[in-house]
Every structure is written in C-alpha cells, then in structure tokens.
Design a protein around this motif. Sequence first.
Motif, short mmCIF file in Angstrom:
data_model
loop_
_atom_site.label_atom_id
_atom_site.label_comp_id
_atom_site.label_asym_id
_atom_site.label_seq_id
_atom_site.Cartn_x
_atom_site.Cartn_y
_atom_site.Cartn_z
N LYS A 64 -11.64 33.95 22.14
CA LYS A 64 -11.16 32.80 20.79
C LYS A 64 -12.38 32.19 20.35
O LYS A 64 -12.52 32.12 19.16
N GLN A 65 -13.61 32.08 21.00
CA GLN A 65 -14.71 31.62 20.39
C GLN A 65 -15.40 32.31 19.52
O GLN A 65 -16.03 31.70 18.62
N TYR A 66 -15.02 33.47 19.41
CA TYR A 66 -15.49 34.42 18.12
C TYR A 66 -14.69 34.45 16.92
O TYR A 66 -15.02 35.29 16.16
N ILE A 67 -13.63 33.70 17.04
CA ILE A 67 -12.81 33.75 15.61
C ILE A 67 -13.40 32.70 14.90
O ILE A 67 -13.37 31.52 15.22
N LYS A 68 -13.62 33.07 13.56
CA LYS A 68 -13.94 32.29 12.53
C LYS A 68 -13.02 31.61 11.71
O LYS A 68 -12.82 30.52 11.13
N LYS A 69 -11.86 32.62 11.30
CA LYS A 69 -10.64 32.35 10.45
C LYS A 69 -9.70 33.26 10.90
O LYS A 69 -9.94 34.49 11.27
N THR A 70 -8.61 32.79 10.47
CA THR A 70 -7.09 33.59 11.14
C THR A 70 -7.09 34.98 10.18
O THR A 70 -7.70 34.88 9.12
N GLY A 71 -7.05 36.10 10.69
CA GLY A 71 -6.93 37.47 9.94
C GLY A 71 -6.05 38.29 10.55
O GLY A 71 -5.67 38.34 11.85
N ILE A 72 -5.59 39.41 9.75
CA ILE A 72 -4.82 40.44 10.30
C ILE A 72 -5.20 41.81 9.69
O ILE A 72 -5.55 41.73 8.53
N SER A 73 -5.45 42.77 10.49
CA SER A 73 -5.96 44.04 9.63
C SER A 73 -4.76 45.02 10.31
O SER A 73 -4.05 44.83 11.35
N VAL A 74 -4.60 45.96 9.35
CA VAL A 74 -3.62 47.08 9.47
C VAL A 74 -4.34 48.39 9.54
O VAL A 74 -4.77 48.76 8.91
N VAL A 75 -3.80 49.09 10.56
CA VAL A 75 -4.33 50.56 10.94
C VAL A 75 -3.36 51.46 10.87
O VAL A 75 -2.32 51.50 11.87
N GLN A 76 -2.96 52.34 9.96
CA GLN A 76 -1.71 53.33 10.06
C GLN A 76 -2.46 54.72 10.43
O GLN A 76 -3.41 55.17 10.25
N ILE A 77 -1.57 55.15 11.68
CA ILE A 77 -1.97 56.33 12.28
C ILE A 77 -0.59 57.35 12.22
O ILE A 77 0.06 57.33 13.17
N PRO A 78 -0.66 57.99 10.93
CA PRO A 78 0.77 58.92 10.94
C PRO A 78 1.08 59.74 11.99
O PRO A 78 2.23 59.86 12.28
N THR A 79 -0.20 60.26 12.61
CA THR A 79 0.27 61.29 13.75
C THR A 79 0.06 60.57 14.94
O THR A 79 0.72 61.29 15.98
N GLY A 80 -0.09 59.33 15.11
CA GLY A 80 0.26 58.63 16.17
C GLY A 80 -0.99 58.85 17.34
O GLY A 80 -1.62 59.95 17.25
N ILE A 81 -1.02 57.99 18.22
CA ILE A 81 -1.88 57.99 19.26
C ILE A 81 -1.25 57.37 20.45
O ILE A 81 -0.38 56.45 20.50
N ASN A 82 -1.66 57.75 21.75
CA ASN A 82 -1.03 57.45 22.90
C ASN A 82 -1.76 56.29 23.46
O ASN A 82 -2.89 56.17 23.63
N PHE A 83 -0.95 55.30 23.60
CA PHE A 83 -1.68 54.01 24.08
C PHE A 83 -1.10 53.79 25.40
O PHE A 83 -0.72 52.61 25.95
N SER A 84 -1.59 54.77 26.04
CA SER A 84 -1.44 54.72 27.82
C SER A 84 -2.64 55.19 28.50
O SER A 84 -2.82 56.46 27.97
N GLU A 85 -3.07 54.83 29.39
CA GLU A 85 -4.02 55.58 30.18
C GLU A 85 -3.47 57.00 31.07
O GLU A 85 -3.99 57.52 31.52
N ASN A 86 -2.03 56.72 31.22
CA ASN A 86 -1.60 57.71 32.12
C ASN A 86 -0.89 58.52 31.19
O ASN A 86 -0.23 58.59 30.13
N SER A 87 -1.47 59.97 31.36
CA SER A 87 -1.01 60.87 30.44
C SER A 87 0.64 61.21 30.47
O SER A 87 1.07 62.12 29.49
N GLU A 88 1.17 60.89 31.43
CA GLU A 88 2.73 61.18 31.65
C GLU A 88 3.53 60.28 30.82
O GLU A 88 4.64 60.12 30.67
N THR A 89 2.71 59.01 30.58
CA THR A 89 3.43 57.80 29.76
C THR A 89 2.89 57.96 28.17
O THR A 89 2.02 58.15 27.90
N ASN A 90 4.27 58.20 27.44
CA ASN A 90 3.88 58.36 26.09
C ASN A 90 4.26 56.94 25.42
O ASN A 90 5.49 56.77 24.91
N ASN A 91 3.24 56.07 25.25
CA ASN A 91 3.39 55.11 24.47
C ASN A 91 2.68 55.30 22.74
O ASN A 91 1.66 54.68 22.68
N LYS A 92 3.29 56.27 22.40
CA LYS A 92 2.92 56.53 21.14
C LYS A 92 2.93 55.38 19.77
O LYS A 92 3.92 54.78 19.71
#
Length: 147
Positions: free
Chosen positions: A67-95
């Motif tokens: 939190k100490q590194y925040i200068k002001k409130t902001g939001i970014s959006v990154v669109q990944i149409p083909t998706g990416i798995n947000f899981s370290e476990n290859s058997e879990t698909n958190n696309k």
Amino acid sequence: MELQADMIKINQNFVNEDDAIKLAGQILVDAGCVTPEYVDAMIDRNNDVSTYMGNFIAIPHGTDAGKQYIKKTGISVVQIPTGINFSENSETNNKVTVVFGIAGKNNEHLDILSKIALLCSNINNVAKLADAQSSQEIITLLKEVEN
C-alpha cells in the motif's frame, strides 16, 4: 474514478499469469498511480492467494505492505481473448480473459471492486468484455454498471 482508455490493453496474449499481472501493474505505473514496487506486491499477493475471482476474471492488487507504493487510486484492464490459466496446478483450469489491476488509496478500491463484481457476476457481461474490440467498448460496458 473514471477509467481512461490508455489504461486498457486489448487483444493481449501471455505465457503465464505473472506476465499478465506485470502488464496490469505497469499500466498503473505508467499512469502515475503506483511506483514500480507495487507491481512486485501484486505478484506477491497472487502468489499468496490467487487473484482469480471466477467467471474468467482476475483482480490482482498489492499486498498490505504494498500500500505504501500507491500514489493515487487507479484501475487497469487487460483483455486476453484466448485466456490464460490463473492456476499453478495444470489440472485446475482457472481461465481468465480479463484482468483488472487495482490500486486503491484510502480504501477507495473497495468501490471499484464492488462495481467490477456487479458487472462480472453476469457471465454475459464478461463475454462482452472479452470480445470488445476497443478500449471505448470496455469503458462503455463498465459505465453501464454505474447507472
């Protein structure tokens, strides 16, 4: 807080979730919302507790220590149409097809999170975000939630 077109990246593709988080964080850095150290705090947060939220959405944000590194409130959006798995476990698909990078000063991010949660609770809205062809389309979709 108004979402800026230059804080949205569409049609992105990544090998791993860290790269997606790094881009979401770098957008916040470039916009003057955070210092570069905040990006590391975003990755640390995701390593501690996944920022995958379900419905093809991830919302990386910094750790409490970051939190100490925040200068002001902001939001970014990154669109990944083909998706990416947000899981370290290859058997879990958190696309994930849309990553919302969040930096909130004085808990201002809680309002942002509630708007994102409201929008993304409807899978059809997530599909519209993932299929958007411009930054302006994404801004329009997010503004519809506010009304």
